[in-house]
Scaffold this motif. Sequence first.
Motif, PDB file in Angstrom:
ATOM      1  N   PHE A 132      19.062  -0.977 -19.369  1.00 16.45           N
ATOM      2  CA  PHE A 132      17.629  -0.760 -19.154  1.00 16.45           C
ATOM      3  C   PHE A 132      17.174  -1.711 -18.053  1.00 16.45           C
ATOM      4  CE2 PHE A 132      13.126  -1.360 -19.948  1.00 16.45           C
ATOM      5  CZ  PHE A 132      12.677  -0.103 -20.357  1.00 16.45           C
ATOM      6  N   ARG A 133      16.602  -1.165 -16.985  1.00 15.67           N
ATOM      7  CA  ARG A 133      16.255  -1.976 -15.824  1.00 15.67           C
ATOM      8  C   ARG A 133      14.802  -2.459 -15.891  1.00 15.67           C
ATOM      9  NH1 ARG A 133      18.864   1.698 -10.923  1.00 15.67           N
ATOM     10  NH2 ARG A 133      20.940   1.940 -11.873  1.00 15.67           N
ATOM     11  N   LEU A 134      14.622  -3.726 -15.665  1.00 14.52           N
ATOM     12  CA  LEU A 134      13.282  -4.290 -15.518  1.00 14.52           C
ATOM     13  C   LEU A 134      13.055  -4.603 -14.045  1.00 14.52           C
ATOM     14  CD1 LEU A 134      13.054  -6.701 -18.583  1.00 14.52           C
ATOM     15  CD2 LEU A 134      11.753  -4.606 -18.203  1.00 14.52           C
ATOM     16  N   GLY A 135      11.914  -4.167 -13.540  1.00  9.50           N
ATOM     17  CA  GLY A 135      11.632  -4.362 -12.128  1.00  9.50           C
ATOM     18  C   GLY A 135      10.163  -4.585 -11.860  1.00  9.50           C
ATOM     19  N   VAL A 136       9.837  -4.716 -10.597  1.00  9.20           N
ATOM     20  CA  VAL A 136       8.458  -4.821 -10.134  1.00  9.20           C
ATOM     21  C   VAL A 136       8.251  -3.781  -9.049  1.00  9.20           C
ATOM     22  CG1 VAL A 136       8.066  -7.235 -10.742  1.00  9.20           C
ATOM     23  CG2 VAL A 136       9.146  -6.666  -8.550  1.00  9.20           C
ATOM     24  N   ALA A 137       6.985  -3.480  -8.765  1.00  6.38           N
ATOM     25  CA  ALA A 137       6.662  -2.413  -7.822  1.00  6.38           C
ATOM     26  C   ALA A 137       5.531  -2.839  -6.895  1.00  6.38           C
ATOM     27  CB  ALA A 137       6.265  -1.145  -8.585  1.00  6.38           C
ATOM     28  N   THR A 138       5.556  -2.271  -5.693  1.00  2.74           N
ATOM     29  CA  THR A 138       4.478  -2.431  -4.716  1.00  2.74           C
ATOM     30  C   THR A 138       4.377  -1.140  -3.905  1.00  2.74           C
ATOM     31  OG1 THR A 138       5.907  -3.277  -2.945  1.00  2.74           O
ATOM     32  CG2 THR A 138       4.958  -4.918  -4.441  1.00  2.74           C
ATOM     33  N   GLY A 147      14.362 -12.684 -11.293  1.00  5.12           N
ATOM     34  CA  GLY A 147      15.558 -12.132 -11.904  1.00  5.12           C
ATOM     35  C   GLY A 147      15.515 -10.639 -12.147  1.00  5.12           C
ATOM     36  N   VAL A 148      14.633  -9.909 -11.446  1.00  2.00           N
ATOM     37  CA  VAL A 148      14.486  -8.473 -11.701  1.00  2.00           C
ATOM     38  C   VAL A 148      15.742  -7.717 -11.300  1.00  2.00           C
ATOM     39  CG1 VAL A 148      11.974  -8.413 -11.558  1.00  2.00           C
ATOM     40  CG2 VAL A 148      13.333  -8.164  -9.461  1.00  2.00           C
ATOM     41  N   ASP A 149      15.936  -6.577 -11.962  1.00  2.00           N
ATOM     42  CA  ASP A 149      17.056  -5.692 -11.636  1.00  2.00           C
ATOM     43  C   ASP A 149      16.736  -4.798 -10.448  1.00  2.00           C
ATOM     44  OD1 ASP A 149      18.481  -6.443 -14.089  1.00  2.00           O
ATOM     45  OD2 ASP A 149      16.959  -5.233 -15.113  1.00  2.00           O
ATOM     46  N   SER A 150      15.461  -4.440 -10.304  1.00  2.00           N
ATOM     47  CA  SER A 150      15.083  -3.378  -9.376  1.00  2.00           C
ATOM     48  C   SER A 150      13.745  -3.712  -8.725  1.00  2.00           C
ATOM     49  CB  SER A 150      14.984  -2.053 -10.148  1.00  2.00           C
ATOM     50  OG  SER A 150      14.485  -1.010  -9.336  1.00  2.00           O
ATOM     51  N   TYR A 151      13.604  -3.335  -7.477  1.00  2.00           N
ATOM     52  CA  TYR A 151      12.329  -3.459  -6.768  1.00  2.00           C
ATOM     53  C   TYR A 151      11.948  -2.093  -6.233  1.00  2.00           C
ATOM     54  CZ  TYR A 151       8.967  -4.786  -3.078  1.00  2.00           C
ATOM     55  OH  TYR A 151       7.851  -4.888  -2.267  1.00  2.00           O
ATOM     56  N   ARG A 152      10.837  -1.596  -6.744  1.00  2.00           N
ATOM     57  CA  ARG A 152      10.311  -0.329  -6.248  1.00  2.00           C
ATOM     58  C   ARG A 152       9.269  -0.623  -5.176  1.00  2.00           C
ATOM     59  NH1 ARG A 152       5.800   3.583  -8.369  1.00  2.00           N
ATOM     60  NH2 ARG A 152       6.065   5.176  -6.766  1.00  2.00           N
ATOM     61  N   PHE A 153       9.569  -0.213  -3.949  1.00  2.00           N
ATOM     62  CA  PHE A 153       8.671  -0.395  -2.812  1.00  2.00           C
ATOM     63  C   PHE A 153       8.510   0.954  -2.143  1.00  2.00           C
ATOM     64  CE2 PHE A 153      12.991  -0.867  -1.423  1.00  2.00           C
ATOM     65  CZ  PHE A 153      13.059  -0.226  -0.208  1.00  2.00           C
ATOM     66  N   PRO A 156      17.396  -1.609  -4.661  1.00  2.00           N
ATOM     67  CA  PRO A 156      16.217  -1.048  -3.983  1.00  2.00           C
ATOM     68  C   PRO A 156      15.872   0.349  -4.521  1.00  2.00           C
ATOM     69  CG  PRO A 156      17.947  -1.745  -2.418  1.00  2.00           C
ATOM     70  CD  PRO A 156      18.570  -1.667  -3.776  1.00  2.00           C
ATOM     71  N   MET A 157      14.623   0.532  -4.908  1.00  2.00           N
ATOM     72  CA  MET A 157      14.080   1.849  -5.251  1.00  2.00           C
ATOM     73  C   MET A 157      13.010   2.160  -4.219  1.00  2.00           C
ATOM     74  SD  MET A 157      12.053   3.205  -8.670  1.00  2.00           S
ATOM     75  CE  MET A 157      13.440   3.799  -9.636  1.00  2.00           C
ATOM     76  N   GLN A 205      15.134   4.639 -19.001  1.00  2.00           N
ATOM     77  CA  GLN A 205      16.073   3.786 -18.286  1.00  2.00           C
ATOM     78  C   GLN A 205      15.467   2.569 -17.620  1.00  2.00           C
ATOM     79  OE1 GLN A 205      18.234   6.375 -15.605  1.00  2.00           O
ATOM     80  NE2 GLN A 205      19.545   7.119 -17.261  1.00  2.00           N
ATOM     81  N   GLY A 206      14.134   2.403 -17.689  1.00  2.00           N
ATOM     82  CA  GLY A 206      13.597   1.213 -17.044  1.00  2.00           C
ATOM     83  C   GLY A 206      12.089   1.159 -17.043  1.00  2.00           C
ATOM     84  N   TYR A 207      11.567  -0.009 -16.668  1.00  2.00           N
ATOM     85  CA  TYR A 207      10.125  -0.258 -16.606  1.00  2.00           C
ATOM     86  C   TYR A 207       9.867  -1.152 -15.394  1.00  2.00           C
ATOM     87  CZ  TYR A 207       5.403  -1.397 -18.351  1.00  2.00           C
ATOM     88  OH  TYR A 207       4.040  -1.532 -18.509  1.00  2.00           O
ATOM     89  N   HIS A 208       8.968  -0.701 -14.510  1.00  2.00           N
ATOM     90  CA  HIS A 208       8.586  -1.471 -13.325  1.00  2.00           C
ATOM     91  C   HIS A 208       7.138  -1.941 -13.467  1.00  2.00           C
ATOM     92  CE1 HIS A 208      12.107   0.672 -11.876  1.00  2.00           C
ATOM     93  NE2 HIS A 208      12.194  -0.207 -10.891  1.00  2.00           N
TER      94      HIS A 208
END
Length: 482
Positions: free
Chosen positions: A26-32, A88-94, A131-132, A432-435
């Motif tokens: 399960f991926r934890l990420g942030v978004a912009t 320490g995020v798994d994913s960055y949604r930009f 990268p997302m 599968q994840g939350y950003h």
Amino acid sequence: MSAQRRPDSHWRERARELGERIPPGFRLGVATAAFQIEGATHEGGRGESVWDAFTHQRGRILDGTTADVATDHYHRLSEDVRLMADLGVDSYRFSLSWPRIQPGGRGGGNREGIAFYDRLIDELLAAGIRPMATLYHWDTPLELSEGWLSRDTARRFADYAFLAAEAFGDRVDSWVTINEPATVTLNGYALGLHAPGHALLFDALPAAHHQLLGHGLAVGALRDAGVSGRIGITNVHSPVEPATDREEDVMFAALFDVIHNRIFADPVLLGRYPEAPEPFRELFGVFDAVDPDDLAVISAPLDFYGLNYYFPSRIAAGAGAGDSPDGEAAAMRSLPFHLEEWPEFGRTGFGWPIAPGYLGVAIAELRDRYADALPPVVITEGGASFPTALAEDARPDEPVDDVARIEYLGDHLVAALDAVAPDGAASGVDLQGYHVWSLLDNFEWAAGYTQRFGIVHVDFDTQDRTPKRSYGWLREVIASRT
């Protein structure tokens, strides 16, 4: 004891408990989004977007500001990647800026713009962050003057998608074609609250179809280019309830569900537009003339479905009488229904109801409506604005106290995990994840700089970044995973 008075040990313990609940993979990420953070609107060969024009029109933005500088991410890219690496995020949604990569929306790629995203992607990968990339987060090139009202924009979008795929397709882990076509259609073309500022009401529906067609054509372009990453779309879903059991309220709630949710998800996942409630079917006549070949393109199989969730909607018959902080109620007064308040819930800085349980409802509705047609789900945005400010005597390393955001994020993550548990309301959904929206305080569209969604505080005068308490809490959650 209130959330604000609980000791730090309470939040650390909750972070550890939540981290231990998160399943493997399960991926934890942030978004912009590019327009909200990049700035540098006249640098690096970038063209203009409809949002550039919109923000410079008097009276469009609540505080009269523009995104010309925003959070200056264009010049502070490495600093922002370091913040994510420390988190320490798994994913960055930009999002990729369409006018930065392809100024004018036609022709070849802009080398300087492509180089900027090359650098971003390479620094993310070096930091171990997936990268997302979102192809379209609302910044249509200004030269495409009819915007999404024109079918040609869908074709232009596919050409742009192919350019992006050729440039970044070997390194991007996940692709989102379009972010929230519902918001673009409703706020940008139906109500006039967002760029390009049209108030066409139901005559805005061609913009919905052309975005979905653009999505389908972009999926084909990405696959033709041989990208290695997964491909999906992101829609914002709002569970809808009638304010009462009166027939009128029930009827308009069903109408709003179609307008907000189903005309943007059904064609993608089922290959058809939904039927509107009987009294309103003639309003949706544009969909009756849709070419079946378009629907085949729109419903191309996806690797994941992106869900953005912020709040549920309570609908009542009759024109609205009040103003919401984002102006939506005022703009909807010409409609025969309105959004009702949720007095039983707390509210964000935007005035939105804080209702984490309805995130589970949104996921369950996806499962119930789309069954085997629903691919794995990724929560591509979730977060809240709360008023936060640095104290005048705050130390540079002292976090901004935003425990309301900690509670919000914790409650929503728990609601999502509970919903897809074996005995949950949405059991069987592959979540599968939350950003988290968002990494940074930023330019918040029509609200300008009046709403702060970031887990990192930004001083918009100096551009100094200061992690908030929620940043440290999320880092603890990530570090606590087993």
